[in-house]
Scaffold this active site. Structure first.
Site, short mmCIF file in Angstrom:
data_model
loop_
_atom_site.label_atom_id
_atom_site.label_comp_id
_atom_site.label_asym_id
_atom_site.label_seq_id
_atom_site.Cartn_x
_atom_site.Cartn_y
_atom_site.Cartn_z
N LYS A 64 45.35 27.74 70.74
CA LYS A 64 43.99 28.04 71.17
C LYS A 64 43.83 29.30 72.05
O LYS A 64 43.56 28.94 73.24
CB LYS A 64 43.33 26.88 71.84
CG LYS A 64 41.67 26.73 71.79
CD LYS A 64 41.09 25.38 71.48
CE LYS A 64 39.43 25.45 71.83
NZ LYS A 64 38.93 26.02 70.52
N GLU B 117 39.97 26.61 57.89
CA GLU B 117 38.87 26.05 58.63
C GLU B 117 37.77 26.86 58.82
O GLU B 117 37.53 28.02 58.34
CB GLU B 117 39.72 25.74 60.00
CG GLU B 117 40.21 26.90 60.72
CD GLU B 117 41.10 26.57 61.96
OE1 GLU B 117 40.56 25.76 62.60
OE2 GLU B 117 41.79 27.43 62.35
N1 PDD Z 1 36.13 25.73 68.82
N2 PDD Z 1 38.94 25.43 64.68
C1 PDD Z 1 38.73 26.50 65.57
C2 PDD Z 1 39.01 27.92 65.05
C3 PDD Z 1 38.07 26.45 66.61
O1 PDD Z 1 37.61 27.40 67.40
C4 PDD Z 1 37.48 25.05 66.84
C5 PDD Z 1 36.72 24.76 68.36
C6 PDD Z 1 38.23 23.86 66.13
C7 PDD Z 1 37.56 22.58 66.59
O2 PDD Z 1 38.19 22.06 67.54
P1 PDD Z 1 37.73 21.00 68.69
O3 PDD Z 1 37.27 19.92 67.99
O4 PDD Z 1 38.88 20.51 69.53
O5 PDD Z 1 36.37 21.41 69.43
C8 PDD Z 1 38.59 24.35 65.02
C9 PDD Z 1 35.30 25.66 70.15
C10 PDD Z 1 34.46 24.65 70.14
C11 PDD Z 1 35.13 27.08 70.49
O6 PDD Z 1 35.76 27.90 70.44
O7 PDD Z 1 33.83 27.15 71.20
#
Ligand code: PDD
Length: 289
Positions: free
Chosen positions: A149, A182
């Protein structure tokens, strides 16, 4: 109410909350982040978010700025000081401040830690879920380590803007073989005509969403069949339902993809049921105020 941000050991009014121009996050996007949901003043699924954060740091060889317990205190204090009841907390760690040089600073410098929190409009999110969102598809042009991330999000930014330009809320990224990976900031799901829930496996090509992890449990308790496998855009267009998941949207129904109505063109009943039940399975922390 003045908003407060945490920066490297201090809680500051936002206008005074700054980082150095030679922060490697600014110059190289050399950092990681997390976004956690705050609901009724409590952190949701904090342990899973913190575990993913540690993994991201480890993969990029960035030192944790403080022990996990201290970090947990900072998150709570930032929520409390901003009086956030429903919203998100944002945490970012970069490799720190050093004269611009691509390789890691040697000796290592202190990583930069920033935490902010803000309220989200709960009622508005519910209305969006009741309407469903529109999605477009774009080629996935990201690097192969999207399991980390990282704050290097330029392809995601461009994909999201392409969605915005076309009146859509999210862009689904499509790999070289025509499979959806995704969303630009969410995980992507479909439900087939025979009620099988399909989402891409989290071992490669996607971020392992915390919401995704918890939703797998919700799906099991609903007695639904899960298929963790890649799906094509054509399959998505023919699906009965589609939705995305993320910490800020939980389960958000998708009603159109590339201009085609999905199912009835309205949010699907299974997606809405999963959304309703999500917090019965999420780990809810202590209330912050
Ligand atoms: N984004 N895939 C990507 C590329 C993401 O940026 C996110 C989350 C997710 C979902 O992950 P989670 O369920 O842990 O939030 C999947 C966050 C919310 C953001 O960048 O604001």
């Amino acid at each position: 109410m003045s908003r407060i941000a945490y920066v490297n050991g201090r809680y500051l009014p936002r206008r005074d909350a700054t980082v150095h121009i030679e922060d490697r996050g600014y110059q190289f996007a050399d950092g990681v982040y997390e976004v956690c949901e705050v609901r009724a003043g409590a952190l949701i699924d904090e342990r899973l978010h913190m575990a993913r954060l540690q993994r991201s740091l480890h993969e990029l060889r960035i030192a944790p700025p403080m022990p996990p317990a201290a970090l947990a205190t900072v998150l709570r204090e930032t929520i409390r000081r901003n009086r956030v009841s429903n919203g998100i907390v944002y945490l970012q760690i970069t490799r720190g401040v050093a004269r611009r040089d691509f390789a890691f600073p040697d000796p290592p410098v202190r990583p930069t830690l920033v935490v902010t929190a803000r309220a989200l409009d709960f009622a508005k999110n519910e209305r969006t879920a009741a309407d469903g969102i529109v999605v477009i598809t774009v080629p996935d042009k990201r690097w192969p380590r999207v399991d980390i991330k990282s704050v290097s999000l330029l392809p995601n930014v461009l994909a999201k803007q392409a969605a915005r330009d076309q009146g859509a809320r999210e862009a689904w990224l499509v790999d070289g073989n025509g499979f959806v990976t995704e969303g630009a900031s969410s995980n992507a799901w479909i439900i087939t005509e025979d009620d099988r829930v399909v989402t891409r496996p989290a071992d490669a090509g996607i971020l392992r969403g915390v919401t995704r992890t918890v939703l797998l449990e919700v799906i099991a308790t609903h007695g639904l069949t899960l298929e963790e496998r890649p799906f094509t855009v054509a399959e998505a267009l023919a699906a009965k339902e589609a939705f995305v998941t993320s910490a800020s949207q939980i389960v958000m129904p998708v009603v159109r993809i590339d201009g085609h109505a999905i199912g009835s063109g309205k949010p699907g009943p299974l997606a809405l049921a999963l959304r309703r039940d999500f917090h019965r399975h999420a780990e809810i922390g202590p209330k912050e105020r």
